[in-house]
Design an enzyme around this catalytic site. Structure first.
Site, PDB file in Angstrom:
ATOM      1  N   LYS A 328      -3.057  -3.420 -76.845  1.00 60.30           N
ATOM      2  CA  LYS A 328      -3.600  -2.607 -76.218  1.00 60.30           C
ATOM      3  C   LYS A 328      -4.390  -2.291 -77.853  1.00 60.30           C
ATOM      4  O   LYS A 328      -3.626  -1.964 -79.609  1.00 60.30           O
ATOM      5  CB  LYS A 328      -3.091  -1.117 -76.905  1.00 60.30           C
ATOM      6  CG  LYS A 328      -3.845   0.345 -77.675  1.00 60.30           C
ATOM      7  CD  LYS A 328      -3.282   1.621 -77.380  1.00 60.30           C
ATOM      8  CE  LYS A 328      -4.620   2.878 -77.162  1.00 60.30           C
ATOM      9  NZ  LYS A 328      -5.351   3.021 -78.142  1.00 60.30           N
ATOM     10  N   ARG A 333     -14.345   1.204 -77.383  1.00 65.43           N
ATOM     11  CA  ARG A 333     -14.590   0.128 -75.685  1.00 65.43           C
ATOM     12  C   ARG A 333     -16.090   0.376 -75.739  1.00 65.43           C
ATOM     13  O   ARG A 333     -16.845   1.477 -76.546  1.00 65.43           O
ATOM     14  CB  ARG A 333     -13.788   1.671 -75.134  1.00 65.43           C
ATOM     15  CG  ARG A 333     -13.732   1.293 -73.680  1.00 65.43           C
ATOM     16  CD  ARG A 333     -13.083   2.678 -73.290  1.00 65.43           C
ATOM     17  NE  ARG A 333     -12.802   1.983 -71.835  1.00 65.43           N
ATOM     18  CZ  ARG A 333     -12.053   3.191 -70.962  1.00 65.43           C
ATOM     19  NH1 ARG A 333     -11.264   4.204 -71.706  1.00 65.43           N
ATOM     20  NH2 ARG A 333     -11.862   3.253 -69.791  1.00 65.43           N
ATOM     21  N   ARG A 347     -17.409   4.558 -75.372  1.00 67.02           N
ATOM     22  CA  ARG A 347     -16.668   5.690 -75.182  1.00 67.02           C
ATOM     23  C   ARG A 347     -17.492   6.920 -74.823  1.00 67.02           C
ATOM     24  O   ARG A 347     -17.431   7.668 -73.551  1.00 67.02           O
ATOM     25  CB  ARG A 347     -15.534   5.681 -75.442  1.00 67.02           C
ATOM     26  CG  ARG A 347     -15.263   6.757 -74.460  1.00 67.02           C
ATOM     27  CD  ARG A 347     -13.892   6.303 -76.122  1.00 67.02           C
ATOM     28  NE  ARG A 347     -12.419   7.231 -75.370  1.00 67.02           N
ATOM     29  CZ  ARG A 347     -11.732   7.611 -75.767  1.00 67.02           C
ATOM     30  NH1 ARG A 347     -10.446   6.681 -76.411  1.00 67.02           N
ATOM     31  NH2 ARG A 347     -10.827   8.635 -75.771  1.00 67.02           N
ATOM     32  N   PHE A 418     -11.412  -5.540 -69.642  1.00 65.05           N
ATOM     33  CA  PHE A 418      -9.709  -5.347 -69.153  1.00 65.05           C
ATOM     34  C   PHE A 418     -10.002  -4.484 -67.977  1.00 65.05           C
ATOM     35  O   PHE A 418      -9.469  -4.254 -67.049  1.00 65.05           O
ATOM     36  CB  PHE A 418      -8.846  -3.828 -69.746  1.00 65.05           C
ATOM     37  CG  PHE A 418      -9.401  -2.686 -70.896  1.00 65.05           C
ATOM     38  CD1 PHE A 418      -9.975  -2.044 -69.928  1.00 65.05           C
ATOM     39  CD2 PHE A 418     -10.003  -3.137 -72.137  1.00 65.05           C
ATOM     40  CE1 PHE A 418     -10.610  -1.246 -70.067  1.00 65.05           C
ATOM     41  CE2 PHE A 418     -10.254  -1.724 -72.482  1.00 65.05           C
ATOM     42  CZ  PHE A 418     -11.299  -1.119 -72.078  1.00 65.05           C
ATOM     43  N   LYS A 500      -0.397   4.369 -72.673  1.00 62.32           N
ATOM     44  CA  LYS A 500      -0.811   4.038 -74.357  1.00 62.32           C
ATOM     45  C   LYS A 500       0.561   4.302 -73.906  1.00 62.32           C
ATOM     46  O   LYS A 500       1.829   5.421 -74.799  1.00 62.32           O
ATOM     47  CB  LYS A 500      -1.649   4.129 -74.881  1.00 62.32           C
ATOM     48  CG  LYS A 500      -1.391   6.194 -75.044  1.00 62.32           C
ATOM     49  CD  LYS A 500      -3.140   6.451 -75.467  1.00 62.32           C
ATOM     50  CE  LYS A 500      -3.072   7.803 -75.889  1.00 62.32           C
ATOM     51  NZ  LYS A 500      -4.459   8.316 -76.378  1.00 62.32           N
TER      52      LYS A 500
HETATM   53  P1  AMP Z   1      -6.909   6.455 -76.854  1.00 63.19           P
HETATM   54  O1  AMP Z   1      -8.169   6.409 -77.152  1.00 63.19           O
HETATM   55  O2  AMP Z   1      -5.293   6.464 -77.788  1.00 63.19           O
HETATM   56  O3  AMP Z   1      -7.042   7.488 -75.760  1.00 63.19           O
HETATM   57  O4  AMP Z   1      -6.728   5.389 -76.284  1.00 63.19           O
HETATM   58  C1  AMP Z   1      -6.928   4.465 -75.486  1.00 63.19           C
HETATM   59  C2  AMP Z   1      -8.164   3.778 -75.683  1.00 63.19           C
HETATM   60  O5  AMP Z   1      -7.341   2.509 -75.742  1.00 63.19           O
HETATM   61  C3  AMP Z   1      -9.110   2.669 -74.777  1.00 63.19           C
HETATM   62  O6  AMP Z   1     -10.269   4.401 -75.110  1.00 63.19           O
HETATM   63  C4  AMP Z   1      -9.602   1.455 -74.716  1.00 63.19           C
HETATM   64  O7  AMP Z   1     -11.154   1.890 -76.108  1.00 63.19           O
HETATM   65  C5  AMP Z   1      -8.544   1.206 -75.778  1.00 63.19           C
HETATM   66  N1  AMP Z   1      -8.066   0.122 -75.048  1.00 63.19           N
HETATM   67  C6  AMP Z   1      -7.651  -1.146 -76.572  1.00 63.19           C
HETATM   68  N2  AMP Z   1      -7.265  -2.022 -75.417  1.00 63.19           N
HETATM   69  C7  AMP Z   1      -7.096  -1.377 -73.927  1.00 63.19           C
HETATM   70  C8  AMP Z   1      -6.677  -1.672 -72.665  1.00 63.19           C
HETATM   71  N3  AMP Z   1      -6.413  -3.729 -73.168  1.00 63.19           N
HETATM   72  N4  AMP Z   1      -6.943  -1.601 -71.902  1.00 63.19           N
HETATM   73  C9  AMP Z   1      -7.474  -0.224 -71.757  1.00 63.19           C
HETATM   74  N5  AMP Z   1      -8.314   0.428 -73.134  1.00 63.19           N
HETATM   75  C10 AMP Z   1      -7.286  -0.307 -74.023  1.00 63.19           C
END
Ligand code: AMP
Length: 639
Positions: A328, A333, A347, A418, A500
């Site tokens: 992650k 994004r 995003r 990804f 996550k």
């Molecule tokens: P969160 O913002 O904490 O909800 O985590 C989701 C975000 O992690 C996604 O919207 C991406 O921007 C980021 N992200 C980082 N690495 C990845 C990955 N390998 N696959 C999907 N999302 C990822």
């Protein structure tokens, strides 16, 4: 359509907090809107002037509205500002000012929704010399034709805060209610006024009591044309316009048929990012039309979001085994669209193509496909050590408007891909993740420190997963994503197709040393609390928090905090107050970041109030040392 008709609905929407009632009111409005105005009304009912994929902004600050109000009403700007400070809602202020003026002059022409949207859209197009004067003129033109209530909502729309609680979900449901025949059992016909109602105790039009079971039987006998269906699939082939209601064999099928229509509309919204077009298509082309709303390269689609899992075991139990684990990455994004040209969207669907010429270049040269929509995470790279940097270090590149070329050298970035949404003109969101992802290996030529496919491991073993997670953290990532190999891509929703896993941070106990009086509905409450840690006997700011506090119910409420803090106010300037540090709150957050904004030198990312620490005096607020220590422990940032 007259703007006053829309304003009547705004007023009614403001009076209720119940979602079903709101949906009913919006559906009623959409139904009576003529086809020509339907797109506009659907956007304006949510306070939008452009569809959500459209980047244009009105660029109207409160100052400009104050000036326009002053010029239209002939009242000094300072007096209007005072009124605004005491009422907390510039829309209401506009209503009062125009009401006073209207007693003197009768306006000549009635405002239409078309006139309102035309002027609002023109605001977004103005640039160059004389812009301010021309903007003022457009706003004055609207305000001077407006009735008092119309002025209230024009001002609120200009400010981008309509405050009527018409969420996207309600508008989606309203589109179904307005343009498809009611499904008997989900809807009933009121025996008194003959209007169709969702399941509720009283008719929203005439107040007549509705008795569930009885109503179904009577409703079935209504005089209109009934479409009898066996399954939800029948909805695709029939021209629903020819019917007055839909009857299913049982309640379960009724619910399934209703959910099917909701999903068809939601998918159209997700793909087009345009509520207006979705409403118009539903009205004019029905289910078939909605099903053909296609992905368009160049128009960003809402990204799929991920839930949080407690740990790896929890993650596997949600997504199943085997699963794909991926780093992650701690960046932002990016949705990359390529047709003739390349476009980059965040995003939140903002177009950031101009800010990242380096990414455009690397993608152009190293991804081999005619056209595509793919997703990845952009991270910062230390130009000397080539180590990965936390998001904070590249955040400035997103907003940057000048000196972009130099920035690409100063703060180089790397793109980790990804997911694939569309490839060679084919929409593949319904294909399993493993197939979508396999495309990346086919089309991407990795370039060290610049372009890669996200580092991944497919496994069923928790031991292997643990090791991968540890490695991810050591490399400076936020954690790992754990993804279901067979899942489709579900735009716009936080489904459990991927989760996550991140280390949880220790909470901090912080003192409240300031706050702001709220606005509008929240004018009587303190909100946005400034929180501080301690260094010796000094309190040092570490951020502001407003999340985790409720309007009512269990947990920490605004009323509760306002009552506790009011006697502790030592200074007030405008809406901002300084508070004697006496109250401690426990605060949860996602990360500690360095920050020049606050006196502690740190800020919390996504802070949230957990509880009030009644048991601890403010003197025992957590220290700056502790904040520093936690900062250093994060994600293997230890030196
Ligand atoms: P969160 O913002 O904490 O909800 O985590 C989701 C975000 O992690 C996604 O919207 C991406 O921007 C980021 N992200 C980082 N690495 C990845 C990955 N390998 N696959 C999907 N999302 C990822």
């Amino acid at each position: 359509m007259l703007y006053s008709e829309l304003v009547n609905t705004y007023q009614e929407l403001e009076k209720t907090t119940k979602r079903l009632e709101k949906t009913y009111l919006i559906a009623k409005l959409l139904k009576k809107t003529n086809t020509e105005d339907l797109e506009t009304v659907t956007l304006l009912v949510q306070g939008n002037v452009f569809p959500s994929y459209d980047q244009r902004e009105l660029g109207v600050a409160a100052r400009l509205i104050l000036k326009a109000l002053s010029q239209t009403s002939g009242i000094e700007q300072r007096k209007i500002e005072d009124k605004w400070a005491s009422i907390g809602d510039l829309g209401k202020v506009a209503e009062e000012l125009i009401a006073k003026k209207k007693q003197m002059i009768l306006s000549k022409e009635e405002l239409t929704v078309k006139k309102v949207i035309t002027n609002l859209r023109k605001l977004a197009e103005l640039t160059g010399a004389g812009t301010v004067e021309r903007k003022l003129q457009l706003i004055r033109e609207l305000l001077s034709s407006a009735q008092p209530l119309e002025a209230k909502y024009i001002v609120r729309t200009l400010l981008g805060e309509l405050r009527i609680g018409a969420a996207e979900g309600s508008i989606r449901d309203a589109i179904v209610w307005a343009f498809f025949p009611p499904i008997i059992g989900i809807f009933f016909q009121c025996q008194k006024c003959k209007n169709w109602m969702p399941k509720m105790q009283k008719c929203l039009e005439c107040g007549n009591k509705i008795d569930d079971k009885f109503a179904i039987e009577i409703t079935k006998k209504h005089t209109g044309k009934i479409l009898k269906i066996k399954s939800k699939k029948d909805l695709e082939n029939k021209n629903l316009k020819n019917y007055d209601s839909i009857l299913t064999e049982d309640e379960k099928t009724a619910r399934e048929a209703y959910n099917y229509l909701i999903n068809v509309v939601q998918t159209a919204i997700n793909l087009s990012n345009d509520l207006g077009i979705t409403a118009l298509t539903a009205k004019t082309k029905g289910v078939k039309g909605l099903l053909t709303i296609a992905l368009k390269i160049g128009v960003p689609i809402k990204v799929m979001l991920f839930q949080k899992a407690k740990d790896l075991e929890d993650a596997f139990s949600i997504v199943g085994k085997p699963a794909e684990l991926e780093y992650k990455y701690d960046g932002f994004r990016l949705q990359i669209h390529k047709n003739k040209e390349i476009k980059l969207f965040t995003r939140r669907l903002e177009d950031v193509t101009k800010q990242f010429p380096d990414i455009v270049d690397i993608v152009k040269k190293n991804i081999k496909a005619n056209n595509y929509i793919i997703e990845g995470e952009v991270i910062g790279i230390d130009p000397k050590t080539k180590k990965w940097l936390p998001f904070q270090n590249i955040s400035q590149r997103i907003k940057r408007k000048y000196g972009i070329k130099e920035m690409t050298k100063e703060i180089p970035v790397m793109l980790n891909l990804f997911d694939v949404i569309m490839i060679n003109n084919k929409n593949i969101i319904k294909e399993p993740f493993k197939k979508r992802r396999a495309w990346l290996d086919k089309i991407v030529k990795p370039v060290p420190n610049k372009l890669a496919v996200a580092k991944a491991l497919i496994t069923s073993s928790e031991k292997e997963a643990e090791a991968f997670y540890k490695e991810a953290l050591e490399k400076g990532n936020e954690g790992v994503m754990v993804k279901n190999l067979d899942a489709v891509y579900e735009p716009g929703s936080r489904v459990g197709y991927g989760v996550k896993v991140k280390p949880t941070m220790e909470t901090l106990d912080l003192a409240i040393i300031g706050a702001e009086w709220g606005t509008g509905k929240r004018a009587k409450w303190l909100s946005s609390f400034t929180i501080a840690c301690k260094k010796g006997d000094k309190f040092l700011e570490i951020g502001k928090v407003g999340t985790g506090i409720k309007e009512k119910g269990a947990g920490v409420t605004f009323t509760q905090l306002t009552e506790m803090l009011k006697p502790l106010i030592i200074k007030q300037k405008g809406r901002e107050v300084t508070i004697k540090p006496k109250i401690l709150i426990e605060v949860d957050y996602e990360e500690i970041q360095r920050s020049p904004t606050y006196s502690s030198g740190f800020a919390l990312r996504f802070p949230r109030v957990v509880k009030i620490r009644y048991d601890k005096p403010a003197d025992e607020a957590d220290s700056l040392e502790k904040v520093k220590r936690l900062y250093e422990q994060q994600r293997g940032r230890k030196k």
